[in-house]
Design a protein around this motif. Structure first.
Motif, short mmCIF file in Angstrom:
data_model
loop_
_atom_site.label_atom_id
_atom_site.label_comp_id
_atom_site.label_asym_id
_atom_site.label_seq_id
_atom_site.Cartn_x
_atom_site.Cartn_y
_atom_site.Cartn_z
N HIS A 154 0.28 9.20 -16.54
CA HIS A 154 0.03 8.01 -17.35
C HIS A 154 -1.25 8.20 -18.16
N GLN A 155 -2.24 8.87 -17.58
CA GLN A 155 -3.45 9.20 -18.32
C GLN A 155 -3.13 10.05 -19.55
N LYS A 156 -2.23 11.00 -19.38
CA LYS A 156 -1.82 11.84 -20.51
C LYS A 156 -1.24 11.00 -21.64
N ASP A 157 -0.41 10.03 -21.28
CA ASP A 157 0.19 9.16 -22.30
C ASP A 157 -0.86 8.31 -23.01
N LEU A 158 -1.81 7.78 -22.26
CA LEU A 158 -2.86 6.98 -22.88
C LEU A 158 -3.80 7.85 -23.72
N ASN A 159 -4.00 9.08 -23.29
CA ASN A 159 -4.78 10.01 -24.14
C ASN A 159 -4.10 10.19 -25.49
N ASN A 160 -2.77 10.34 -25.48
CA ASN A 160 -2.03 10.46 -26.73
C ASN A 160 -2.18 9.20 -27.58
N ALA A 161 -2.19 8.04 -26.93
CA ALA A 161 -2.37 6.77 -27.66
C ALA A 161 -3.74 6.72 -28.31
N LEU A 162 -4.78 7.04 -27.53
CA LEU A 162 -6.14 6.92 -28.03
C LEU A 162 -6.45 7.97 -29.09
N GLU A 163 -5.92 9.18 -28.91
CA GLU A 163 -6.15 10.22 -29.92
C GLU A 163 -5.43 9.89 -31.22
N SER A 164 -4.20 9.40 -31.12
CA SER A 164 -3.47 9.00 -32.33
C SER A 164 -4.18 7.85 -33.02
N ALA A 165 -4.68 6.89 -32.23
CA ALA A 165 -5.40 5.76 -32.80
C ALA A 165 -6.68 6.22 -33.50
N ALA A 167 -11.28 9.83 -9.92
CA ALA A 167 -12.56 10.17 -9.30
C ALA A 167 -12.51 9.99 -7.78
N GLN A 168 -11.58 9.16 -7.29
CA GLN A 168 -11.39 8.97 -5.86
C GLN A 168 -10.36 9.93 -5.28
N GLY A 169 -9.92 10.90 -6.10
CA GLY A 169 -8.91 11.86 -5.65
C GLY A 169 -7.50 11.39 -5.89
N GLY A 170 -7.32 10.43 -6.81
CA GLY A 170 -6.02 9.80 -6.97
C GLY A 170 -5.19 10.26 -8.15
N ALA A 171 -5.41 11.45 -8.68
CA ALA A 171 -4.62 11.91 -9.82
C ALA A 171 -3.13 11.91 -9.51
N GLY A 172 -2.79 12.18 -8.26
CA GLY A 172 -1.39 12.25 -7.86
C GLY A 172 -0.84 10.95 -7.29
N TRP A 173 -1.66 9.89 -7.25
CA TRP A 173 -1.16 8.60 -6.78
C TRP A 173 -0.20 8.00 -7.80
N ASP A 174 0.67 7.12 -7.34
CA ASP A 174 1.49 6.33 -8.25
C ASP A 174 0.58 5.46 -9.12
N ARG A 210 0.82 -1.22 0.00
CA ARG A 210 0.00 0.00 0.00
C ARG A 210 0.86 1.26 0.00
N THR A 211 1.89 1.27 -0.80
CA THR A 211 2.77 2.44 -0.92
C THR A 211 2.53 3.09 -2.27
N PHE A 212 1.67 4.09 -2.30
CA PHE A 212 1.23 4.68 -3.55
C PHE A 212 1.72 6.12 -3.76
N ASP A 213 2.77 6.50 -3.04
CA ASP A 213 3.38 7.80 -3.32
C ASP A 213 4.16 7.67 -4.63
N PRO A 214 4.05 8.68 -5.53
CA PRO A 214 4.77 8.56 -6.81
C PRO A 214 6.26 8.69 -6.57
N GLY A 215 7.14 8.04 -7.40
CA GLY A 215 6.75 7.26 -8.56
C GLY A 215 6.38 8.05 -9.81
N PHE A 216 5.43 7.48 -10.48
CA PHE A 216 4.90 8.03 -11.72
C PHE A 216 3.41 8.24 -11.53
N ARG A 217 2.99 9.50 -11.58
CA ARG A 217 1.63 9.85 -11.21
C ARG A 217 0.60 9.34 -12.22
N ILE A 218 -0.56 8.96 -11.72
CA ILE A 218 -1.65 8.50 -12.57
C ILE A 218 -1.99 9.55 -13.62
N GLU A 219 -2.02 10.81 -13.26
CA GLU A 219 -2.40 11.85 -14.21
C GLU A 219 -1.42 11.92 -15.39
#
Length: 290
Positions: free
Chosen positions: A233-244, A266-273, A222-231
């Motif tokens: 990774h979302q940006k990267d997947l947005n680039n994938a989906l938009e390019s697709a 939605a649970q407040g986790g944009a900054g979670w790992d 249960r150690t979810f301090d970033p690391g690499f933030r969810i927000e």
């Protein structure tokens, strides 16, 4: 060499530190205070000043708009460029925008390499990043000695933008792997098995992966301090989906991964790992790994 580094955050600071430790003259700019480890670097007021003091300028920024502003905004890199300088963008951004940026910089007589990285904060600190580069062969050859100070697996993928395409592919695989590990460990825990022991067993078989090793442990501990933030990774997947979308290509599993990240946000986790994607699986299953 005289090197400029724009963006000295979680990833950028240790990357710049390796260049400084190798004896290069370093000018830096970032929105936060100068990192203690970069005390010997020259801290500049803006990107233009960094560029004026440097022959090679490296950017490590969060998103496409940040890179565009740093390059072409007021007091940006373009205002300090003279022909023959090399610009290296190690951010993870849109490949379409990257190609446009490369063309603009070519018009100014400068070389450009896009070189996003994989390996996270640990890889940045240990100089073991995987570096995926796009750009001309000569520009890549100029940048490679610097890449070798920051990473281990260095690949010239192709022309400008190709590095970003490779990074998007990487992020798709990582997201889906995180999802698979999350589902497996939640399943194991709900079935009454010790998830730590299940992870240990899987590490010796075909299911083993770096994600299972590192992020599986995070999920259990249960150690979810970033690391690499969810927000991010979302940006990267947005680039994938938009390019697709532009290519008329379906990426159903990637879209599902993005929705799981959105559930975390939605649970407040944009900054979670990004390993905290497991929380979305736990909420749907009404069971937390124990």
């Amino acid at each position: 060499m005289k090197i400029g580094f724009i963006g000295v955050g979680i990833m950028g600071a240790p990357m710049a530190g390796h260049l400084l430790a190798a004896g290069h003259e370093l000018a830096i700019y970032g929105r936060s205070k100068r990192p203690v480890a970069l005390g010997a670097a020259t801290f500049c007021l803006n990107s233009r000043e960094v560029t004026e003091k440097s022959d090679t300028i490296i950017l490590m920024l969060p998103n496409t708009p940040d890179v565009e502003t740093a390059l072409f905004g007021a007091d940006g890199v373009a205002e300090g460029l003279t022909p023959g300088k090399l610009v290296v963008d190690m951010s993870s951004i849109s490949p379409v925008a990257t190609k446009a940026f490369a063309a603009k910089l070519a018009d100014l007589g400068c070389d450009f390499v896009d070189a996003p990285v994989s390996g996270g904060e640990v890889g940045a600190k240990q100089a073991t990043l995987s570096i995926m580069a796009g750009g001309g062969a000569e520009a890549f050859a100029r940048a490679r000695p610097l890449f070798e100070l920051m990473g281990k697996n260095i690949t010239h993928v192709g022309d400008a933008g190709a590095g970003q395409v490779a990074k998007i592919a990487n992020q798709m695989i990582v997201a889906l792997n995180i999802g698979a590990v999350a589902e497996a460990l939640v399943f194991a825990s709900r079935a009454g098995a010790d998830p730590a022991k299940v992870r240990e067993a899987l590490m010796g078989g075909f299911a083993t992966s770096r994600v299972l090793e590192v992020h599986g442990e995070r999920m259990i501990a249960r150690t979810f301090d970033p690391g690499f933030r969810i927000e991010l990774h979302q940006k990267d997947l947005n680039n994938a989906l938009e390019s697709a979308r532009q290519m008329g290509l379906a990426l159903p599993a990637t879209a599902t991964g993005q929705q799981l990240f959105s559930a975390c946000v939605a649970q407040g986790g944009a900054g979670w790992d990004h390993s905290a994607l497991v929380r979305a699986i736990e909420v749907m299953g009404a069971h937390e790994i124990t």
